[in-house]
Design a protein around this motif. Structure first.
Motif, mmCIF file in Angstrom:
data_model
loop_
_atom_site.group_PDB
_atom_site.id
_atom_site.type_symbol
_atom_site.label_atom_id
_atom_site.label_comp_id
_atom_site.label_asym_id
_atom_site.label_seq_id
_atom_site.Cartn_x
_atom_site.Cartn_y
_atom_site.Cartn_z
ATOM 1 N N SER B 2 0.791 -1.223 0.002
ATOM 2 C CA SER B 2 -0.132 0.103 0.092
ATOM 3 C C SER B 2 0.922 1.395 -0.039
ATOM 4 C CB SER B 2 -0.960 -0.045 1.220
ATOM 5 O OG SER B 2 -1.848 -1.186 1.282
ATOM 6 N N ASP B 3 0.380 2.198 -0.695
ATOM 7 C CA ASP B 3 1.149 3.354 -0.714
ATOM 8 C C ASP B 3 0.768 4.450 0.367
ATOM 9 O OD1 ASP B 3 2.411 2.577 -2.811
ATOM 10 O OD2 ASP B 3 0.997 3.433 -4.265
ATOM 11 N N ILE B 4 1.456 5.450 0.690
ATOM 12 C CA ILE B 4 1.287 6.776 1.418
ATOM 13 C C ILE B 4 1.002 7.808 0.868
ATOM 14 C CG2 ILE B 4 1.868 8.139 3.489
ATOM 15 C CD1 ILE B 4 3.073 5.581 4.866
ATOM 16 N N LYS B 5 -0.043 8.453 0.972
ATOM 17 C CA LYS B 5 -0.054 9.643 0.034
ATOM 18 C C LYS B 5 -0.520 10.612 0.794
ATOM 19 C CE LYS B 5 -3.115 11.769 -3.594
ATOM 20 N NZ LYS B 5 -4.377 11.338 -4.456
ATOM 21 N N ILE B 6 0.360 11.850 0.698
ATOM 22 C CA ILE B 6 0.047 12.967 1.738
ATOM 23 C C ILE B 6 -0.566 14.064 0.708
ATOM 24 C CG2 ILE B 6 0.986 15.157 2.886
ATOM 25 C CD1 ILE B 6 3.358 13.125 3.725
ATOM 26 N N GLN B 7 -1.856 14.381 0.859
ATOM 27 C CA GLN B 7 -2.614 15.190 -0.099
ATOM 28 C C GLN B 7 -2.810 16.695 0.640
ATOM 29 O OE1 GLN B 7 -4.494 14.244 -2.870
ATOM 30 N NE2 GLN B 7 -4.464 16.509 -2.927
ATOM 31 N N PRO B 8 -2.250 17.725 -0.019
ATOM 32 C CA PRO B 8 -2.368 19.155 0.605
ATOM 33 C C PRO B 8 -3.860 19.611 0.363
ATOM 34 C CG PRO B 8 -0.647 18.758 -1.100
ATOM 35 C CD PRO B 8 -1.510 17.473 -1.080
ATOM 36 N N SER B 9 -4.217 20.684 0.955
ATOM 37 C CA SER B 9 -5.412 20.975 0.992
ATOM 38 C C SER B 9 -5.327 22.145 -0.367
ATOM 39 C CB SER B 9 -6.069 21.890 1.967
ATOM 40 O OG SER B 9 -7.032 22.795 1.944
ATOM 41 N N ALA B 10 -6.405 22.128 -1.099
ATOM 42 C CA ALA B 10 -6.339 22.871 -2.222
ATOM 43 C C ALA B 10 -6.994 24.378 -1.853
ATOM 44 C CB ALA B 10 -7.317 22.278 -3.532
ATOM 45 N N THR B 11 -7.467 24.536 -0.810
ATOM 46 C CA THR B 11 -7.922 25.870 -0.628
ATOM 47 C C THR B 11 -7.222 26.416 0.499
ATOM 48 O OG1 THR B 11 -9.816 24.737 0.975
ATOM 49 C CG2 THR B 11 -10.551 25.314 -1.352
ATOM 50 N N GLY B 12 -6.717 25.569 1.474
ATOM 51 C CA GLY B 12 -6.003 26.372 2.679
ATOM 52 C C GLY B 12 -4.702 27.021 2.313
ATOM 53 N N SER B 13 -4.327 27.533 2.939
ATOM 54 C CA SER B 13 -3.058 28.524 3.066
ATOM 55 C C SER B 13 -1.661 28.133 3.690
ATOM 56 C CB SER B 13 -3.259 29.989 2.952
ATOM 57 O OG SER B 13 -3.799 30.433 4.142
ATOM 58 N N ALA B 14 -2.055 27.321 4.992
ATOM 59 C CA ALA B 14 -1.110 27.272 5.860
ATOM 60 C C ALA B 14 -0.274 25.862 5.695
ATOM 61 C CB ALA B 14 -1.768 27.284 7.511
ATOM 62 N N THR B 15 0.749 25.910 6.426
ATOM 63 C CA THR B 15 1.576 24.746 6.060
ATOM 64 C C THR B 15 1.342 23.505 7.304
ATOM 65 O OG1 THR B 15 3.382 25.733 5.190
ATOM 66 C CG2 THR B 15 3.946 23.597 6.047
ATOM 67 N N VAL B 16 0.817 22.267 7.007
ATOM 68 C CA VAL B 16 0.820 21.256 8.171
ATOM 69 C C VAL B 16 2.050 20.703 8.236
ATOM 70 C CG1 VAL B 16 -0.271 19.149 8.611
ATOM 71 C CG2 VAL B 16 -1.585 21.175 7.623
ATOM 72 N N THR B 17 2.655 20.448 9.336
ATOM 73 C CA THR B 17 4.024 19.823 9.643
ATOM 74 C C THR B 17 3.853 18.461 10.425
ATOM 75 O OG1 THR B 17 4.813 21.948 9.831
ATOM 76 C CG2 THR B 17 6.248 20.168 10.589
ATOM 77 N N LEU B 18 4.417 17.577 10.041
ATOM 78 C CA LEU B 18 4.404 16.133 10.627
ATOM 79 C C LEU B 18 5.556 16.008 11.440
ATOM 80 C CD1 LEU B 18 3.340 13.629 7.773
ATOM 81 C CD2 LEU B 18 1.960 14.454 9.644
ATOM 82 N N THR B 19 5.481 16.225 13.045
ATOM 83 C CA THR B 19 6.756 16.192 13.758
ATOM 84 C C THR B 19 6.808 15.140 14.418
ATOM 85 O OG1 THR B 19 5.890 18.649 14.135
ATOM 86 C CG2 THR B 19 7.575 17.806 15.678
ATOM 87 N N ALA B 20 8.216 14.655 14.250
ATOM 88 C CA ALA B 20 8.643 13.453 15.054
ATOM 89 C C ALA B 20 8.983 13.778 16.558
ATOM 90 C CB ALA B 20 9.969 13.110 14.524
ATOM 91 N N PRO B 21 8.345 12.782 17.429
ATOM 92 C CA PRO B 21 8.511 13.025 19.051
ATOM 93 C C PRO B 21 10.194 12.986 19.301
ATOM 94 C CG PRO B 21 8.071 11.002 18.649
ATOM 95 C CD PRO B 21 8.010 11.442 17.180
ATOM 96 N N VAL B 22 10.547 13.604 20.578
ATOM 97 C CA VAL B 22 11.799 13.394 20.992
ATOM 98 C C VAL B 22 12.030 11.869 21.518
ATOM 99 C CG1 VAL B 22 13.686 14.414 22.392
ATOM 100 C CG2 VAL B 22 11.884 15.763 21.495
#
Lengths: 58, 456
Positions: B2-22
């Motif tokens: 299976s693939d992983i697809k990260i889909q941006p928002s076509a209407t939003g303007s901010a950046t979503v960040t995936l953050t790794a824990p410490v």
């Protein structure tokens, strides 16, 4: 009790002895011939003790 | 794969960040195999709906349940443990009591549990005095003032006046008082008594292992201090029994209340008829014959020399002696409860089983009616207010207080009676009467009276 003048009384219509008339502690009384009557019991006691006698009826 | 697809928002303007824990440990996050939305970890859990009941397991936190409001009454089932019943308001105590037996209602005050008549003593408050309220200068045994109260005495124990007094402790209106007017010097017995029929004590189950205790209470007022003796005598054909109580007079001429409980007598079966059962006896004096044997504070055989043994006071050896009593109650059980007040009418009716006096009060008052039997005898029937204990003794005021009334009046010269428990045939002797006439016996003066005595 101070008993004086004890006398048997006949019923007027039958002539049977029906009671005793006596003066007890100064009071004239008609006493039934019933052993559970305290006055009759006392009369019997005083007769038995020889203190009084009962006169025959007229 | 299976693939992983990260889909941006076509209407939003901010950046979503995936953050790794410490961390220094490799982690793998597995997404659910469904189309859905990930929940924020610090949310209200408002979206946690439709959780299957089977998945709600584990231990509840220690919450107060303060927010458990509006719970349907139908859901409040089960057993209430240590509920705060004491905080119930009276308005919530409504409805119908279940049909429980009350067998577990223990320690309920006796005043609540005793129903019906509890005082076995008649005229214990000294209300009724049909014979009169005062008798002076007597020396012999007799009933003198208050109904049912008997002065049993040897003549030499003194001369007394007896009165029904208005002096009484709070809650009572009358008392019985005896007052020595000539001191005694000898004689065996001097006692105030009241007697109960044996059929009225049969419920005490004497002579069985179930024999019941009785408690006596009374008020007494005595002219001197010291010890006096009360005796409870159980009179029985098979042999009488006796138990005693020593009571202390702590202050002279002062009302004092005394109470004592007597155990049931398991030895002697009582009689069950209209003869003596109990007699209650307040001994006043004895110059011999009622002393010399130890006081019986437990049931034992009737014992004359023990009836005055414990007393230190003699009532009747001095003209300053007085003895007074009221509020006498004898009740089943081991608790002295409040005195059972009865109306005068009730008490009078109870007394009339033993003594009845018909007072004319006015001249001409009708007493009884009958017929003229002969020129010298008239017969009449008189019915008592109640069935008497036994055939009574008839006594009367002066015979001249009575008249035979028909078309004329004839003064009576003698009276005889044939007494039964329900009534009496009276014979009135006079002279010059006309046989066959109906007649009425009436009072020649207000002092006219008839009396019937079936006392024990």
């Amino acid at each position: 009790m101070i008993i004086i003048n004890a006398k048997y009384i006949k019923n007027i219509d039958t002539e049977n002895i029906s009671s005793i008339k006596a003066t007890i502690d100064g009071q004239e009384m008609s006493i039934p011939l019933s052993e559970d009557n305290r006055h009759y019991a006392e009369i019997l006691k005083q007769v038995a003790d020889g203190d009084i006698t009962i006169a025959e009826a007229d | 794969m299976s693939d992983i697809k990260i889909q941006p928002s076509a209407t939003g303007s901010a950046t979503v960040t995936l953050t790794a824990p410490v961390t220094n440990t490799a982690r793998t996050i597995t997404f659910p195999d469904s189309t859905s939305t990930l929940l924020a970890s610090d949310g209200s859990a408002a979206n946690l709906t439709a959780i299957p009941a089977g998945n709600i397991t584990g231990t509840l936190p220690a919450l107060s349940a303060a927010n458990l409001t509006a719970i349907p009454a139908g859901n409040l089932t089960g057993t209430v443990a240590d509920a705060r019943i004491s905080a119930l308001t009276s308005s919530k105590l409504t409805g119908t009591l279940p049909a429980i037996s009350a067998a577990n209602l223990t320690n309920v005050p006796k005043d609540i549990t005793v129903g019906g008549r509890k005082n076995m003593v008649i005229n214990g408050a000294m209300q009724v005095a049909q014979r009169g309220t005062s008798e002076t200068g007597y020396t012999t045994t007799g009933y003198y003032t208050c109904d049912r109260w008997h002065h049993d005495k040897a003549a030499a124990t003194g001369t007394f006046t007896q009165t029904q007094e208005a002096d009484a402790p709070d809650g009572f209106k009358n008392s019985l008082k005896i007052n020595c007017t000539t001191a005694g010097s000898s004689g065996d017995y001097n006692a105030i008594q009241t007697k109960l029929e044996s059929q009225d004590t049969a419920h005490l189950a004497y002579g069985t292992s179930s024999a019941k205790s009785v408690t006596l209470s009374f008020w007494v007022k005595v002219s001197q201090t010291g010890t006096m003796q009360f005796n409870l005598i159980h009179h029985a054909d098979a042999g009488s029994r006796q138990i005693s109580y020593l009571y202390t007079i702590s202050a002279a001429n002062t009302w004092e209340k005394k109470t004592v409980t007597f155990p049931g007598d398991t030895v002697r079966v009582g009689d069950d008829d209209s003869t003596q059962g109990f007699y209650l006896e307040w001994f006043l004096s004895s110059y011999g014959g009622r002393t010399g044997s130890a006081v019986q504070t437990s049931w034992g055989a009737y014992n004359n020399p023990a009836r005055f043994e414990g007393a230190t006071i003699m009532i009747g050896d001095s003209t300053s002696d007085t003895w007074q009593i009221t509020g006498v109650q004898l009740e089943v059980g081991s608790t002295a409860t409040d005195f059972e007040g009865r109306s005068y009418g009730e008490e009078l009716s109870l007394c009339e089983r033993y003594y009845h006096r018909h007072k004319a009060n006015i001249a001409g008052a009708g007493i009884c009616a009958g017929t003229i039997y002969s020129t010298t005898a008239a017969a009449a029937a008189y019915r008592y207010p109640t069935i008497m204990r036994g055939n009574p003794t008839l006594s009367y005021s002066a015979v001249g207080d009575f008249r035979v009334l028909y078309t004329t009046t004839k003064v009576v010269t003698a009276i005889d009676g044939i007494e039964t428990v329900s009534g009496v045939r009276l014979w009135f002797t006079s002279s010059g009467m006309t046989a066959g006439n109906g007649m009425m016996i009436d009072a020649n003066n207000p002092n006219c009276w008839l009396a019937f005595d079936a006392e024990l």
